[in-house]
Design a protein around this motif. Structure first.
Motif, PDB file in Angstrom:
ATOM      1  N   ALA A   1     110.505  -5.711  51.626  1.00 36.22           N
ATOM      2  CA  ALA A   1     111.054  -5.046  52.801  1.00 36.22           C
ATOM      3  C   ALA A   1     111.632  -6.093  53.941  1.00 36.22           C
ATOM      4  O   ALA A   1     112.620  -5.992  54.435  1.00 36.22           O
ATOM      5  N   LEU A   2     110.977  -7.211  53.908  1.00 34.05           N
ATOM      6  CA  LEU A   2     111.122  -8.305  54.888  1.00 34.05           C
ATOM      7  C   LEU A   2     112.653  -9.261  53.964  1.00 34.05           C
ATOM      8  O   LEU A   2     112.700 -10.311  54.680  1.00 34.05           O
ATOM      9  N   GLY A   3     112.868  -8.706  52.850  1.00 34.32           N
ATOM     10  CA  GLY A   3     113.944  -9.701  52.543  1.00 34.32           C
ATOM     11  C   GLY A   3     113.811 -10.265  51.167  1.00 34.32           C
ATOM     12  O   GLY A   3     114.321 -10.940  50.424  1.00 34.32           O
ATOM     13  N   GLY A   4     112.143 -10.102  50.586  1.00 32.45           N
ATOM     14  CA  GLY A   4     112.027 -10.720  49.491  1.00 32.45           C
ATOM     15  C   GLY A   4     112.110  -9.819  48.165  1.00 32.45           C
ATOM     16  O   GLY A   4     111.390 -10.032  47.152  1.00 32.45           O
ATOM     17  N   GLY A   5     112.750  -8.885  48.064  1.00 34.86           N
ATOM     18  CA  GLY A   5     112.841  -7.810  47.139  1.00 34.86           C
ATOM     19  C   GLY A   5     113.427  -8.506  45.635  1.00 34.86           C
ATOM     20  O   GLY A   5     112.918  -8.184  44.582  1.00 34.86           O
ATOM     21  N   ILE A   6     114.029  -9.361  45.675  1.00 33.43           N
ATOM     22  CA  ILE A   6     114.784 -10.277  44.634  1.00 33.43           C
ATOM     23  C   ILE A   6     113.576 -10.882  43.896  1.00 33.43           C
ATOM     24  O   ILE A   6     113.340 -10.831  42.900  1.00 33.43           O
ATOM     25  N   GLY A   7     112.803 -11.762  44.934  1.00 33.20           N
ATOM     26  CA  GLY A   7     111.585 -12.637  44.393  1.00 33.20           C
ATOM     27  C   GLY A   7     110.679 -11.738  43.806  1.00 33.20           C
ATOM     28  O   GLY A   7     110.084 -11.995  42.987  1.00 33.20           O
ATOM     29  N   THR A   8     110.232 -10.375  44.447  1.00 36.07           N
ATOM     30  CA  THR A   8     109.178  -9.663  43.918  1.00 36.07           C
ATOM     31  C   THR A   8     109.530  -9.010  42.480  1.00 36.07           C
ATOM     32  O   THR A   8     108.747  -8.919  41.686  1.00 36.07           O
ATOM     33  N   ILE A   9     110.833  -8.579  42.511  1.00 40.44           N
ATOM     34  CA  ILE A   9     111.462  -7.810  41.171  1.00 40.44           C
ATOM     35  C   ILE A   9     111.618  -9.054  39.967  1.00 40.44           C
ATOM     36  O   ILE A   9     111.091  -8.593  38.772  1.00 40.44           O
ATOM     37  N   ALA A  10     111.822 -10.098  40.342  1.00 40.96           N
ATOM     38  CA  ALA A  10     111.962 -11.184  39.327  1.00 40.96           C
ATOM     39  C   ALA A  10     110.308 -11.392  38.867  1.00 40.96           C
ATOM     40  O   ALA A  10     110.012 -11.920  37.875  1.00 40.96           O
ATOM     41  N   GLY A  11     109.300 -11.369  39.990  1.00 45.35           N
ATOM     42  CA  GLY A  11     108.070 -11.790  39.937  1.00 45.35           C
ATOM     43  C   GLY A  11     107.579 -10.622  38.893  1.00 45.35           C
ATOM     44  O   GLY A  11     106.665 -10.932  37.909  1.00 45.35           O
ATOM     45  N   MET A  12     107.899  -9.594  39.414  1.00 38.33           N
ATOM     46  CA  MET A  12     107.278  -8.188  38.462  1.00 38.33           C
ATOM     47  C   MET A  12     107.529  -8.225  36.955  1.00 38.33           C
ATOM     48  O   MET A  12     106.617  -8.284  36.269  1.00 38.33           O
ATOM     49  N   TYR A  13     108.893  -8.629  36.636  1.00 37.16           N
ATOM     50  CA  TYR A  13     109.311  -8.772  35.138  1.00 37.16           C
ATOM     51  C   TYR A  13     108.852 -10.031  34.566  1.00 37.16           C
ATOM     52  O   TYR A  13     108.599 -10.046  33.218  1.00 37.16           O
TER      53      TYR A  13
END
Length: 108
Positions: free
Chosen positions: A55-67
């Motif tokens: 929510a603080l702007g790290g959505g792309i990084g968390t999705i990339a890390g998730m997959y």
């Protein structure tokens, strides 16, 4: 120094870009770290913390890390939650940019 001057100094496009790169690297890292802790049955990172980083702007990084690390990919809350956060953030940015464009248009 006026608030507007401080605002213009802090919130430059360059500073915003640097912030987004850093927060997305943090998001990627915490997904790796949580996966590693899960693998070795250690204390885990709270799910609310993962969502907070997104929510603080790290959505792309968390999705990339998730997959990348195949972590939380079976939980619908994450599979749909992280992209929903990104979509909401994109809509907010579009609204802000449109508002700025519209205010400049009316100054003519």
């Amino acid at each position: 120094m006026k608030f507007q001057n401080i605002f213009n100094i802090v919130f430059t496009w360059q500073n915003i870009a640097i912030y987004l790169v850093i927060i997305n690297l943090i998001g990627f890292f915490i997904m790796w770290l949580d996966k590693r802790k899960a693998k070795y049955s250690r204390w885990r990172i709270k799910e609310s913390t993962l969502f907070l980083v997104a929510a603080l702007g790290g959505g792309i990084g968390t999705i990339a890390g998730m997959y990348t690390f195949r972590h939380k990919t079976q939980k619908a809350r994450f599979v749909f939650g992280f992209p929903a956060i990104i979509v909401i953030q994109i809509l907010i940015v579009i609204m802000i940019v449109f508002d700025i464009w519209r205010s400049k248009l009316w100054k003519w």
